[in-house]
Enzyme design. Structure first.
Site, PDB file in Angstrom:
ATOM      1  N   GLY A   1       0.818  -1.204   0.000  1.00  0.00           N
ATOM      2  CA  GLY A   1       0.000   0.000   0.000  1.00  0.00           C
ATOM      3  C   GLY A   1       0.854   1.257   0.000  1.00  0.00           C
ATOM      4  O   GLY A   1       0.545   2.246  -0.673  1.00  0.00           O
ATOM      5  N   THR A   2       1.936   1.226   0.757  1.00  0.00           N
ATOM      6  CA  THR A   2       2.825   2.379   0.856  1.00  0.00           C
ATOM      7  C   THR A   2       3.428   2.733  -0.507  1.00  0.00           C
ATOM      8  O   THR A   2       3.489   3.907  -0.884  1.00  0.00           O
ATOM      9  CB  THR A   2       3.950   2.089   1.878  1.00  0.00           C
ATOM     10  OG1 THR A   2       3.350   1.766   3.132  1.00  0.00           O
ATOM     11  CG2 THR A   2       4.866   3.285   2.058  1.00  0.00           C
TER      12      THR A   2
ATOM     13  N   ASN B   1      -7.920   4.143   9.085  1.00  0.00           N
ATOM     14  CA  ASN B   1      -7.480   2.889   9.677  1.00  0.00           C
ATOM     15  C   ASN B   1      -7.677   2.843  11.189  1.00  0.00           C
ATOM     16  O   ASN B   1      -7.847   1.781  11.768  1.00  0.00           O
ATOM     17  CB  ASN B   1      -6.011   2.614   9.326  1.00  0.00           C
ATOM     18  CG  ASN B   1      -5.118   3.813   9.517  1.00  0.00           C
ATOM     19  OD1 ASN B   1      -5.336   4.859   8.911  1.00  0.00           O
ATOM     20  ND2 ASN B   1      -4.115   3.682  10.360  1.00  0.00           N
TER      21      ASN B   1
ATOM     22  N   CYS C   1       4.273   4.512  22.199  1.00  0.00           N
ATOM     23  CA  CYS C   1       5.342   4.934  23.098  1.00  0.00           C
ATOM     24  C   CYS C   1       6.573   5.272  22.267  1.00  0.00           C
ATOM     25  O   CYS C   1       7.369   4.423  21.933  1.00  0.00           O
ATOM     26  CB  CYS C   1       5.654   3.821  24.078  1.00  0.00           C
ATOM     27  SG  CYS C   1       6.720   4.343  25.416  1.00  0.00           S
TER      28      CYS C   1
ATOM     29  N   GLY D   1      -2.783  -5.892  -0.243  1.00  0.00           N
ATOM     30  CA  GLY D   1      -3.283  -7.257  -0.129  1.00  0.00           C
ATOM     31  C   GLY D   1      -3.515  -7.720   1.299  1.00  0.00           C
ATOM     32  O   GLY D   1      -4.532  -8.339   1.603  1.00  0.00           O
ATOM     33  N   HIS D   2      -2.577  -7.370   2.201  1.00  0.00           N
ATOM     34  CA  HIS D   2      -2.648  -7.974   3.541  1.00  0.00           C
ATOM     35  C   HIS D   2      -3.760  -7.410   4.415  1.00  0.00           C
ATOM     36  O   HIS D   2      -3.988  -7.892   5.518  1.00  0.00           O
ATOM     37  CB  HIS D   2      -1.298  -7.896   4.255  1.00  0.00           C
ATOM     38  CG  HIS D   2      -0.882  -6.538   4.731  1.00  0.00           C
ATOM     39  ND1 HIS D   2      -0.843  -6.220   6.068  1.00  0.00           N
ATOM     40  CD2 HIS D   2      -0.479  -5.439   4.075  1.00  0.00           C
ATOM     41  CE1 HIS D   2      -0.412  -4.974   6.206  1.00  0.00           C
ATOM     42  NE2 HIS D   2      -0.185  -4.470   5.006  1.00  0.00           N
TER      43      HIS D   2
ATOM     44  N   THR E   1      10.473  -7.862 -11.683  1.00  0.00           N
ATOM     45  CA  THR E   1       9.754  -9.101 -11.981  1.00  0.00           C
ATOM     46  C   THR E   1       8.601  -9.286 -10.992  1.00  0.00           C
ATOM     47  O   THR E   1       8.768  -9.092  -9.795  1.00  0.00           O
ATOM     48  CB  THR E   1      10.728 -10.301 -11.924  1.00  0.00           C
ATOM     49  OG1 THR E   1      11.759 -10.060 -12.882  1.00  0.00           O
ATOM     50  CG2 THR E   1      10.026 -11.607 -12.242  1.00  0.00           C
TER      51      THR E   1
ATOM     52  N   GLN F   1      -8.065   0.566   3.586  1.00  0.00           N
ATOM     53  CA  GLN F   1      -9.006   0.013   4.566  1.00  0.00           C
ATOM     54  C   GLN F   1     -10.411  -0.177   4.000  1.00  0.00           C
ATOM     55  O   GLN F   1     -11.231  -0.857   4.612  1.00  0.00           O
ATOM     56  CB  GLN F   1      -9.079   0.912   5.804  1.00  0.00           C
ATOM     57  CG  GLN F   1      -7.816   0.927   6.639  1.00  0.00           C
ATOM     58  CD  GLN F   1      -7.510  -0.406   7.318  1.00  0.00           C
ATOM     59  OE1 GLN F   1      -8.369  -1.281   7.445  1.00  0.00           O
ATOM     60  NE2 GLN F   1      -6.276  -0.556   7.753  1.00  0.00           N
TER      61      GLN F   1
HETATM   62  C1  LIG Z   1      -1.941  -0.574   6.141  1.00  0.00           C
HETATM   63  C2  LIG Z   1      -2.221   0.728   5.486  1.00  0.00           C
HETATM   64  C3  LIG Z   1      -1.324   1.279   4.556  1.00  0.00           C
HETATM   65  C4  LIG Z   1       0.017   0.669   4.242  1.00  0.00           C
HETATM   66  O1  LIG Z   1      -0.063  -0.528   3.541  1.00  0.00           O
HETATM   67  P1  LIG Z   1       1.250  -1.449   3.496  1.00  0.00           P
HETATM   68  O2  LIG Z   1       0.903  -2.559   2.560  1.00  0.00           O
HETATM   69  O3  LIG Z   1       1.478  -1.925   4.883  1.00  0.00           O
HETATM   70  O4  LIG Z   1       2.368  -0.609   2.989  1.00  0.00           O
HETATM   71  C5  LIG Z   1      -1.656   2.479   3.963  1.00  0.00           C
HETATM   72  N1  LIG Z   1      -2.812   3.093   4.247  1.00  0.00           N
HETATM   73  C6  LIG Z   1      -3.703   2.605   5.118  1.00  0.00           C
HETATM   74  C7  LIG Z   1      -4.975   3.331   5.376  1.00  0.00           C
HETATM   75  C8  LIG Z   1      -3.433   1.400   5.773  1.00  0.00           C
HETATM   76  O5  LIG Z   1      -4.306   0.916   6.657  1.00  0.00           O
END
Ligand SMILES: *Cc1c(COP(=O)(O)O)cnc(C)c1O
Length: 394
Positions: free
Chosen positions: A76-77, A158, A332, A207-208, A244, A186
């Site tokens: 996502g990043t 999130n 923290c 994906g995760h 790839t 999200q």
């Molecule tokens: C988890 C998340 C990301 C980052 O996704 P990654 O695959 O961990 O890089 C970006 N934006 C939101 C809103 C997220 O919840």
């Protein structure tokens, strides 16, 4: 997890999700027998290319877009960075970015450091949010300018699950010929999305967060939208992203999107009911507890609740003794407990922001688990409050 240990109650699905068994099954052959390079001329690689093609179609069907609008990335990043930097590079004369104060660090830190990264000076407008986490549309309308290169607003938050009005915001940007990106990490899989009906130019997903593995994402780029690659290299992904392909994970993400389509109904009925039962139960049995974020414009799986006069991290440690997984709204950092930028932007009082817990459910949660958490939480909060110098029993 040994077999003798008590079962984990996982309510931290906005952090990451369990890989669905169906998804593992779909990806396995691409870690074993089908190891060819999808770009190869021979049919051993070609059949792997077909699998990537199928996954692209599965993603497109969940998003309501065309397959050639889907680019696979590593997370996502990466999708977020690619979208923003693409817009800035496509319109180098424009030096203004609009975003919000509640973005994920993937967008927040990028925008904070954007002048350093690009070597250009940028003006960044970070839109305020109200106490329930919603955007002031008047402030937004006034912020849009001819100098604006891109607007980036997350679809769903999130931490609180609050759903922002991205459809309206994208339409307003479009009417001014301004590019619009949404971090929908999200939102995808939890609420219906149909990009054919939206004025969104770029969309990120990971994906995760929807039961595929970590380390794979997608960037949607609307047909005809300016695009400059982030990773240059080979001609993979139609020249949009060198490197790839992570074939097994791409196949997994495709299958996860297909499953998300099938499970959307369950997510919005059964999971929502479980979340509501958990939320109502906690708010009624635990005094001085409150919900953070708009109650109605919200993801079906998320409840962010503050327990006043206790420390979020202490709550998490006690929950951990019962194998209950969730997140807190305070981190923290370097010894000082700093409440999350999201809750601070919403003006959540200090004593409440520190004791906030995010419960995020999934299709794998059960009513027994909700009952278990409802049984344990009042005990945990009561114990901690007895030790708090700020808490007075009345
Ligand atoms: C988890 C998340 C990301 C980052 O996704 P990654 O695959 O961990 O890089 C970006 N934006 C939101 C809103 C997220 O919840």
């Amino acid at each position: 997890m040994g077999s003798g240990e008590s079962k984990v109650v996982y309510m931290d699905n906005n952090a990451t999700t369990r890989v669905a068994p169906e998804v593992v099954e779909a990806m396995m052959p691409y870690l074993t027998d089908y190891y060819g390079n999808p770009s190869s001329m021979h049919s051993f690689g070609g059949q792997v290319g077909e699998a990537v093609k199928k996954a692209r179609l599965q993603v497109a069907q969940l998003l309501g877009c065309d397959t050639d609008e889907v680019t696979f990335t590593s997370c996502g990043t990466e999708s977020d960075s690619t979208a923003i930097l693409s817009a800035l590079r496509a319109y180098p004369e424009k030096r203004h970015i609009i975003t919000t104060r509640v973005e994920h660090p993937a967008i927040k830190n990028l925008c904070d450091n954007i002048s350093h990264i690009t070597g250009h000076k940028y003006r960044v407008t970070r839109l305020k949010v109200s106490n329930d986490g919603m955007i002031d549309m008047d402030e937004y309308a006034q912020a849009l300018s001819d100098d604006t290169a891109i607007v980036s607003v997350m679809w769903a938050n999130n931490e609180t699950g609050v759903i922002l009005p991205v459809s309206d915001m994208a339409r307003m940007a479009k009417s001014r010929n301004i590019l619009f990106h949404t971090d929908a990490v999200q939102a995808v899989g939890k609420i219906p999305i149909n990009l054919a009906e939206e004025d969104i130019d770029y969309l990120s997903l990971a994906g995760h967060k929807l039961h595929a593995p970590k380390g794979v994402g997608v960037l949607y780029v609307r047909k005809g939208t300016a695009f400059v690659p982030f990773l240059s290299g080979g001609h993979q992904e139609d020249g949009r992203r060198g490197g790839t392909e992570n074939v097994a994970s791409i196949v997994a993400l495709g299958r996860a999107c297909e499953l998300a389509n099938e499970m959307m109904e369950d997510e919005n009925t059964r999971v929502r009911a479980l979340r509501d039962k958990l939320e109502q139960g906690l708010l009624t049995t635990i005094p001085k507890s409150m919900l953070n974020g708009n109650k109605h414009s919200r993801l079906p799986n998320t409840a962010n609740i503050s327990f006043e006069f206790v420390e979020g991290e202490a709550i998490l440690l006690h929950m951990n003794r019962y194998n209950i997984c969730a997140s807190s709204g305070s981190a923290c950092t370097s010894g000082s407990l700093e409440p999350s930028h999201v809750l601070r932007a919403m003006g959540v009082p200090f004593t409440a922001a520190h004791g906030s817990i995010r419960f995020s459910l999934s299709i794998y949660n059960t009513e027994e688990e909700v009952d278990f958490v409802l049984e344990k939480m009042p005990i945990i909060i009561n114990e901690l409050r007895k030790m708090s110098p700020f808490w007075e029993d009345d």
